[in-house]
Structures are given as structure tokens and as C-alpha cells.
Design an enzyme around this catalytic site. Structure first.
Site, mmCIF file in Angstrom:
data_model
loop_
_atom_site.group_PDB
_atom_site.id
_atom_site.type_symbol
_atom_site.label_atom_id
_atom_site.label_comp_id
_atom_site.label_asym_id
_atom_site.label_seq_id
_atom_site.Cartn_x
_atom_site.Cartn_y
_atom_site.Cartn_z
ATOM 1 N N ASN A 433 0.824 -1.205 0.000
ATOM 2 C CA ASN A 433 0.000 0.000 0.000
ATOM 3 C C ASN A 433 0.860 1.258 0.000
ATOM 4 O OD1 ASN A 433 -2.096 1.813 0.137
ATOM 5 N ND2 ASN A 433 -2.661 1.372 2.243
ATOM 6 N N ASP A 434 1.468 1.582 1.137
ATOM 7 C CA ASP A 434 2.209 2.842 1.259
ATOM 8 C C ASP A 434 3.364 2.952 0.278
ATOM 9 O OD1 ASP A 434 0.526 3.503 3.335
ATOM 10 O OD2 ASP A 434 1.852 2.671 4.864
ATOM 11 N N ILE A 435 4.065 1.844 0.033
ATOM 12 C CA ILE A 435 5.289 1.912 -0.779
ATOM 13 C C ILE A 435 4.993 2.106 -2.262
ATOM 14 C CG2 ILE A 435 6.599 0.540 0.877
ATOM 15 C CD1 ILE A 435 6.307 -1.841 -1.032
#
Length: 505
Positions: A433-435
């Protein structure tokens, strides 16, 4: 020389630990490095058991056997997905040990001081010839433990230094203990360990950072009072202040920064171990603690740089929440089935796979490896893109892919592969998600604003394997899922890939 064997054994163990640490930097040398560490620890334990101050053989053997049994159970039962929280809770044990050793040293100093008072002597006094005046009856001195005898021979300056060492060990250990417990609870999602709700959000008591600053100032004041001779009560209050700082500090750090937190707590535990080594006059503990402390701090700095974070701000709980209203995400998530994914992969020539924690949870690494083998057998170029903080522990994805026997040469770091996405036909995101969140570049109010990410959205087609439409561990919405060239391959990663593999021979 009485301590010659122990000194030599500790030197060998220290060298093995250094070789182990160096070998863990590469996948190909990691297995050999682990054995270096195992042998080094075995040598260290053996030297400690048979060296100076040895005794209580039954208790020592029972504790060693008990520790070995617990370690074996953990190694065989704990899944790779649970490794981050296991590391965190292990750090807490090191911190707790530092607290106990520090209090033991304080109790021993007070005990020896009382013995001196009873015999008319003064602890730390120095005779006219410059040597420490023991001043204790031989039968009393001989009845002391090796640690007690060591303290009985110290000068006043050495006693003061020991007090400074035990204060540092207790304070760092207390911060490490509660901080690691909170990190464990956040990673494992278990709020029952603490009397408050634990989730991935950054939470602080009213007063925020001022409470941490006040507790740190109080710790300094109590340290001065303790060293000035106020008594052990100051040490108890200092411990409570350290326990509060560790709890409140990590509670104030959001889920996006938890990989850095785990690494930083590793560093704290190393410095706590070094402080224990100084208190016990154990050279090996000092060396190993310094190695762990410095390497953990360096790794944390590297990770902060990779995330475009301020190292000081992260470790002081300065991140984890947005600084303003985040940009609204427009559009809708478009689903795709296994048949369409297989058809697209059939036409693709270049494919980049981005693994994340979702792959680890589903234990889908073997399926990913099998998909890679089949696609490469068809002449397609398949590579992996690894973000420095993918998963919840540094190197998490590398370990999983190595376990599945994915060739090392196709596993590339972010800096090596990021600029290749525009020329890539298909990017497959598995549980990340974040990466891969473009908000890091587009939204200055995002909690991850400025963080370097894998620019998968620049590929011609993006497939995201994801359980559902949730925001993931950090709670941050991802605009990637709503882009026109992105298709959502919903479902458990392992089951989804099982379905996909039936369509790719």
C-alpha cells in the site's frame, strides 16, 4: 592467568558476531552468517558458565535449557509474518534485563557499603599506597559473590562511574521495555497487553511532546539526585519516568513508521546491553551491545532517508499523522478476474512484481515464485522491486523471496528499478500500500508526503492483489487503486494466485 580462557573465548565470540553481522548484509551469505552467530553465542554462554564467578550450576543449566526450549518453540511455531512483533517483544526482554541488572548493581553497592560501615571502613576509600583499602574481614570478603568482590575493590571514582552506568542501563532499559511492548501490540494488533486501545494510529496524551520533554527533564533531575547520594528511591522514580517515555513515545508514532521504530528499538536494546556490560565489567556484552546499538541506529537512519523522514522526528514520535486535510481521491476501483489477468500477462513482455506484507500474511511467496518460473519459461522478463521498508521489518520481503528460491539477480532495490516502470508492460502489486502510493508525491498533506515510493502507476498496466477495499495497515488511502490503468485483483493473495496459475501453464 585466571581469566585467560574467558577473555580468549569472548574475543572469539566477538569476532564471530562481527562476521555474522557483516554476512547478514547479503542474501547469499546470510545462512553462513547465521551459523557464525549461533557458534559465537554458544562460545559466549559456555565461557560465562565456566568462567570467573561461575556457580549455581543447577540453576544455570535449568535456565539455559529453559531458554533453549523457548527459543526452539518460537523458531518452529512463529510464522514469518509474525517475525516483526517477535523481534519487538525480544527487545523488551533485553530492556527488562538491563533494568534488573542495574537495580542489582545498586543493591550490591548498598550492601557492600553497609558491610564497610559495620567494620569501620568506607567503600571506595584509597590507602596511602594508592591501592583500594579493602578493610573487610577475609571471611566476609570471601563470602561475597564475584560481583560483590569486584565492587568491594573499587575506588570512589570507580563507584561513581558504576552508578552512572547503572543509571543509563536502567533508563535506556525502561524506555526499551515499554516501547517494545507497545510496538509489539501495534504490530500484532493486540490491545489487551496495555490498559488503552492499541491500533496503528499515532496517539498521545494531552500535552503531547511536552509530556515527553517533562519526563526527560525529570529523569535528568533524578539522575543528578541519585548520583548526589539521595538514595535508591530516586532510581525507582527514574525507572517509572523511563517506562512512561517508552510507552508514550511509541504510542505517538503511526503505523507508516513502525519499521523504523522496530529498528530503532533494536538500537536501544543494544545500548542497554552495553550498559549492562559496563556494570558487570563484561567486555563481550560491551562489544555486542555497541555492535547492535550502532548498527540499529545506522539502519534506522538509512530507512528514514529512504522514507524522506527526519531521523530525530521519527524517534521522538514526530510523525504518524497528517499535517492538514488530505486530497480527496476521485474515481472508483475497477475489479478484474483471473482470466483477464492471465490474458494480459500472456501478451506482456516485461513484468515487475512488487511484494508487500499482504503476500507475507497470505504466505503466497511460493505461488509468486511459481508464477515467476512459468512466465520466465515463456521468455518474459520478470523482476522484483523491493522498497527499503516493504513489510514490517527491514529485509522482510527479501527473506520471503529467498525462502521461495526466487533468483537473487532478479530481486532489485527501489533505486535500481524505479526508473524502469515507464517501459514496463505489467506491474503486479501483491499486498502493498504505502510503498506504491502516489500521494507521497502528489499530496503535501499526506502522512507519507515526500517518501520515495515505487512508481508502479507509470507502468502500462497495473494489477493490485488485495483482500478488499480497505486502507491497509497504516490507514492511508491510496489513489493508485483508482487510476485508469489499475485493476484490482481482489481476494486472498495465495488463493488468487492459485486461480491464476491454473490459467498459465
Amino acid at each position: 592467568m585466571e581469566n585467560a580462557f574467558t577473555i580468549a573465548a569472548y574475543a572469539v565470540a566477538a569476532i564471530l558476531f562481527i562476521l555474522s553481522l557483516g554476512g547478514l548484509s547479503g542474501q547469499e551469505s546470510a545462512k553462513r552468517a547465521v551459523w557464525y552467530g549461533i557458534v559465537g553465542m554458544a562460545v559466549a554462554v559456555l565461557a560465562t558458565i565456566v568462567g570467573p564467578g561461575s556457580g549455581l550450576w543447577l540453576a544455570s543449566l535449568v535456565l539455559v535449557a529453559g531458554g533453549a526450549a523457548v527459543g526452539y518453540q518460537l523458531a518452529t511455531r512463529v510464522e514469518m509474518t509474525q517475525m516483526p512483533e517477535l523481534v519487538a517483544i525480544m527487545h523488551s526482554l533485553v530492556g527488562l534485563a538491563a533494568v534488573f541488572v542495574g537495580f542489582n548493581a545498586d543493591i550490591m553497592i548498598n550492601t557492600i557499603s553497609n558491610l564497610y560501615a559495620e567494620t569501620g571502613g568506607v567503600l571506595g576509600a584509597v590507602a596511602e599506597d594508592g591501592l583500594t583499602a579493602i578493610g573487610l574481614p577475609k571471611e566476609v570478603y570471601d563470602g561475597l559473590s564475584s560481583f560483590g568482590q569486584l565492587i568491594a575493590k573499587k575506588t570512589g571514582v570507580e563507584i561513581t562511574i558504576l552508578r552512572v552506568e547503572l543509571v543509563l542501563g536502567i533508563w535506556i532499559g525502561a524506555v526499551t521495555f515499554t516501547g517494545s511492548v507497545v510496538a509489539y501490540a501495534k504490530l500484532a494488533g493486540k490491545s489487551s497487553l496495555l490498559p488503552v486501545e492499541i491500533d496503528t494510529a499515532a496517539r498521545q496524551l494531552p500535552g503531547g511532546h511536552m509530556l515527553n520533554a517533562a519526563a526527560a527533564a525529570l529523569s535528568l533531575l533524578l539522575t543528578i539526585m541519585y548520583l548526589g547520594g539521595s538514595g535508591s528511591w530516586a532510581l525507582v522514580l527514574l525507572t517509572l519516568a523511563g517506562l512512561f517515555i517508552g510507552y508514550h513515545l511509541i504510542m505517538g508514532i503511526g503505523g507508516a513508521d513502525m519499521p523504523v521504530v522496530v529498528s530503532m528499538l533494536n538500537s536501544y536494546s543494544g545500548w542497554a546491553a552495553a550498559a549492562i556490560g559496563f556494570s558487570l565489567s563484561n567486555d563481550l556484552l560491551i562489544v555486542v551491545g555497541a555492535l547492535v546499538g550502532s548498527s540499529g541506529a545506522i539502519l534506522s537512519y538509512i530507512m528514514c532517508k529512504a522514507m524522506n523522514r527526519s531521523f530525530v522526528s521519527v524517534i521522538l514520535g514526530g510523525f504518524g499523522g497528517a499535517s492538514g486535510e488530505q486530497m480527496a481521491v476521485e474515481g472508483e476501483q475497477v475489479a478484474i478476474d483471473a482470466d483477464s489477468v492471465a490474458a494480459t500477462l500472456e501478451d506482456a513482455d516485461t513484468i515487475i512484481i512488487v511484494p508487500g506484507y499482504g503476500m507475507a500474511v497470505a504466505q503466497a511467496q511460493q505461488n509468486v515464485a511459481e508464477l515467476t518460473r512459468r512466465l520466465r519459461a515463456r521468455g518474459k522478463e520478470v523482476r522484483f522491486a523491493i522498497h527499503p521498508v516493504a513489510g514490517r521489518l527491514p529485509g522482510h520481503m527479501n527473506v520471503l523471496l529467498a525462502e521461495a528460491k526466487v533468483p537473487y539477480d532478479i530481486v532489485l532495490e527501489m533505486d535500481e528499478i524505479n526508473e524502469d516502470f515507464p517501459e514496463t508492460d505489467v506491474a503486479i502489486v501483491i499486498g502493498s500500500n504505502d510503498i506504491v502510493n502516489p500521494a507521497a508525491q502528489d499530496d503535501p498533506n499526506s502522512p507519507i508526503a515526500g517518501m520515495p515510493v515505487l512508481e508502479v502507476w507509470k507502468a502500462k498496466q497495473v494489477f493490485v492483489s488485495k483482500r478488499g477495499q480497505g486502507t491497509g495497515y497504516s490507514g492511508i488511502e491510496n489513489p493508485l487503486f483508482f487510476k485508469e490503468n489499475t485493476r484490482m485483483f481482489y481476494g486472498d493473495a495465495k488463493k488468487s494466485l492459485d486461480d491464476l496459475l491454473t490459467r498459465i501453464s
